[in-house]
Design a protein around this motif. Structure first.
Motif, mmCIF file in Angstrom:
data_model
loop_
_atom_site.group_PDB
_atom_site.id
_atom_site.type_symbol
_atom_site.label_atom_id
_atom_site.label_comp_id
_atom_site.label_asym_id
_atom_site.label_seq_id
_atom_site.Cartn_x
_atom_site.Cartn_y
_atom_site.Cartn_z
ATOM 1 N N THR A 191 -6.187 -4.559 5.581
ATOM 2 C CA THR A 191 -4.756 -4.879 5.485
ATOM 3 C C THR A 191 -4.269 -5.970 6.439
ATOM 4 O OG1 THR A 191 -4.338 -3.016 6.991
ATOM 5 C CG2 THR A 191 -4.089 -2.608 4.625
ATOM 6 N N LYS A 223 2.324 0.264 11.907
ATOM 7 C CA LYS A 223 3.315 0.335 10.825
ATOM 8 C C LYS A 223 2.940 -0.608 9.681
ATOM 9 C CE LYS A 223 7.201 1.702 13.757
ATOM 10 N NZ LYS A 223 8.526 1.309 14.300
ATOM 11 N N ILE A 224 2.453 -1.801 10.033
ATOM 12 C CA ILE A 224 2.058 -2.771 9.006
ATOM 13 C C ILE A 224 0.903 -2.230 8.169
ATOM 14 C CG2 ILE A 224 0.985 -5.026 8.632
ATOM 15 C CD1 ILE A 224 2.606 -6.066 11.005
ATOM 16 N N THR A 278 0.068 0.893 7.678
ATOM 17 C CA THR A 278 0.573 2.003 6.867
ATOM 18 C C THR A 278 1.337 1.501 5.648
ATOM 19 O OG1 THR A 278 0.743 3.398 8.845
ATOM 20 C CG2 THR A 278 1.995 4.088 6.907
ATOM 21 N N GLU A 279 2.223 0.523 5.867
ATOM 22 C CA GLU A 279 3.019 -0.011 4.760
ATOM 23 C C GLU A 279 2.161 -0.690 3.714
ATOM 24 O OE1 GLU A 279 5.767 -2.553 6.708
ATOM 25 O OE2 GLU A 279 6.982 -0.901 7.540
ATOM 26 N N ARG A 280 1.165 -1.442 4.155
ATOM 27 C CA ARG A 280 0.317 -2.165 3.202
ATOM 28 C C ARG A 280 -0.616 -1.229 2.441
ATOM 29 N NH1 ARG A 280 -0.984 -7.555 6.953
ATOM 30 N NH2 ARG A 280 1.178 -8.339 6.893
ATOM 31 N N LYS A 330 0.282 1.738 1.577
ATOM 32 C CA LYS A 330 1.191 2.317 0.576
ATOM 33 C C LYS A 330 1.404 1.346 -0.579
ATOM 34 C CE LYS A 330 3.807 5.272 3.761
ATOM 35 N NZ LYS A 330 5.128 5.491 4.425
ATOM 36 N N GLU A 331 1.603 0.062 -0.239
ATOM 37 C CA GLU A 331 1.826 -0.949 -1.272
ATOM 38 C C GLU A 331 0.634 -1.044 -2.225
ATOM 39 O OE1 GLU A 331 2.566 -4.525 0.829
ATOM 40 O OE2 GLU A 331 4.545 -3.899 1.583
#
Length: 404
Positions: free
Chosen positions: A257, A278-279, A281-283, A285-286
Motif C-alpha cells: 500500500t 492510517k494510510i 488501513t485506508e488503502r 479497505k479501498e
C-alpha cells in the motif's frame, strides 16, 4: 606465519558458535513465523530428517534451507496471498524456501579455510558444520516448549548438533589475522577493483513499494540491499533485508500500500508513524483486502503500547543532534554524517564509504553494523556502487593463492 594461517580448518571458525535451531521441512509457513518470533537471531534452518530409517545416520538429516521473516513478507506480498493470508500461512514451508541451489551446503569440520572460501565464492552462502555442544540433550531440550512441535531440538539430528558459517564469519576471521595480508588491506577499494558498479539493486524513492518486492528477494539471495535513490541517483537510503527481518509479517500489507519512501519511514527506529498506519488501513479497505486488513489491524493493535513508547524514544534521538549535518531533498529527508564509518540513526539510512576508503576500513565498517555490504558514494552522495563481502573474499583468495 603465513604457512600456519593456511592450516586453519572450518572447525577453528566454529568455536563458540551456537547450535542451529531447526524447522522441519514438513512445517507450514505459519510454523515458520512462530519459530522466527522466538528465535534468538533472525534466521532459522530448515531440515529434512527421517529418524525412522535404519540407514546411516549421517544420510538421514540434512539442512535444506535457511529462512527469515523477509521470505515470509515477500511471500505474503503476492496478490493472491494478500487476498487470503490465512490460507497462505497454511502452505508448506517449502513454498518460501529459495529455489536457488547452493544456499546451504554441509561440510566436514576438517574442511580447510581455502576450501571454505572457494565454496562460498561458488555461491554456497551457508556452510553447515557439525559441532560439539557443551549442553546435554536434556538441557538443550528444555529450551524448546513441547507445544512447538513444528520445531526439532538442536540435538535431534541423529544426536548431532550443527552450526553454520557465513561470509561474515569468514571475513571476521580474516580480519583477526589481517597482518598476514599486508600491505593489501591498506589499499583503497577503488585500487583493488572491488566496487561493483553494474549489479546494483536500486529503486526510486517515489516508486510503489510493491514494485520493490522482487528486488528485496534478490537482495536477500545476494546478501545485499536495495538502494533507494532520487531522480539524480543520489542515495537517500535503503530497504534492507536485515531491517525487514526484524519486522513481522504484517509488513506485507505495508509493502502493498505504500511507496518506497513511505516504507523506509515505516520501518525506521521507533515504530511506524500513526499517519502511515492510517494510510495502510485506508488503502487496504479501498482494495477490499479484508483478510490482510484483519491481520494488519491485529498486529498494529497488539503493538500499540510498545509502539507509543518507542516513538517517544525515537523523537528524543531525532532531537539530540547526533548527526553532524542534515540535507533536505525533494525526495525526503536525507541525513548525513561527516564520518563514513558512522552508523546512521535511522535504520533505513545506508552505511556508506568513499571509493578511496581502505579495504580494512570498509571491512570493519560492515562487520560493526552486521551487514555484508557497504554502499559507495561520491562526495555529493551520488551512488557509485557497492562493496560486498564476496568481493572482498575474492581479493583475499587471490592473495592466499600466492601464499601456497
Amino acid at each position: 606465519m603465513a604457512v600456519s594461517f593456511l592450516r586453519h580448518e572450518v572447525s577453528d571458525l566454529c568455536l563458540g558458535k551456537p547450535a542451529l535451531r531447526s524447522l522441519s521441512i514438513s512445517a507450514t509457513v505459519a510454523d515458520a513465523v512462530e519459530a522466527l518470533r522466538i528465535s534468538e537471531d533472525n534466521f532459522i534452518s530448515v531440515w529434512d530428517c527421517n529418524h525412522h530409517s535404519k540407514s546411516l545416520a549421517g544420510d538421514q538429516c540434512r539442512c535444506v534451507g535457511k529462512l527469515c521473516m523477509v521470505d515470509v513478507i515477500c511471500y505474503l506480498s503476492k496478490d493472491d496471498n494478500l487476498s487470503s493470508p490465512s490460507a497462505a500461512l497454511k502452505a508448506p514451508v517449502s513454498e518460501i524456501l529459495t529455489k536457488i541451489p547452493g544456499t546451504v551446503m554441509h561440510v566436514d569440520p576438517s574442511c580447510s579455510l581455502l576450501q571454505a572460501i572457494d565454496l562460498i565464492l561458488q555461491g554456497n552462502q551457508n556452510l553447515v558444520v557439525p559441532i560439539q555442544s557443551g549442553l546435554s540433550g536434556t538441557s538443550r531440550r528444555k529450551q524448546f516448549p513441547k507445544s512447538t512441535n513444528y520445531m526439532t531440538t538442536t540435538t535431534n539430528h541423529n544426536g548431532q548438533e550443527f552450526c553454520w558459517l557465513t561470509q561474515e564469519d569468514v571475513i571476521r576471521f580474516l580480519l583477526s589475522s589481517i597482518g598476514v595480508f599486508s600491505p593489501m588491506p591498506a589499499l583503497s577499494i577503488d585500487t583493488l577493483g572491488i566496487i561493483n558498479t553494474t549489479d546494483i539493486l536500486a529503486i526510486n524513492y517515489h516508486s510503489p513499494a510493491s514494485s520493490a518486492v522482487q528486488l528485496i528477494s534478490q537482495s536477500l539471495e545476494q546478501q545485499t540491499s536495495v538502494a533507494v535513490v532520487d531522480m539524480d541517483d543520489v542515495l537517500i537510503g535503503e530497504i534492507s533485508p536485515f531491517t525487514l527481518a526484524c519486522c513481522d509479517e504484517s509488513v506485507a500489507a505495508v509493502i502493498a500500500t505504500l511507496s518506497c519512501g513511505e516504507l523506509m519511514d515505516y520501518i525506521d527506529c521507533g515504530g511506524p508513524p500513526e499517519h502511515l498506519i492510517k494510510i495502510v488501513t485506508e488503502r487496504l479497505k479501498e482494495r477490499k483486502l479484508q483478510g490482510a486488513l484483519e491481520n494488519y489491524s491485529s498486529a498494529t493493535n497488539a503493538s500499540a503500547n510498545l509502539g507509543s513508547s518507542s516513538s517517544s524514544s525515537s523523537s528524543d534521538e531525532e532531537s539530540s543532534g547526533s548527526l553532524n549535518s542534515t540535507k533536505l531533498r525533494s525526495a525526503g529527508r536525507f541525513s548525513r554524517s561527516n564520518s563514513y564509518s558512522a552508523r546512521m540513526v535511522r535504520r533505513s539510512e545506508a552505511i556508506v564509504c568513499h571509493p578511496k576508503s581502505s579495504l580494512v576500513a570498509v571491512m570493519i565498517q560492515a562487520i560493526a553494523h552486521r551487514v555484508n555490504y557497504v554502499w559507495v558514494i561520491e562526495d555529493d552522495y551520488n551512488l557509485v556502487g557497492i562493496v560486498t563481502f564476496s568481493g572482498m573474499l575474492e581479493v583475499f583468495r587471490e592473495h592466499l593463492e600466492t601464499m601456497i
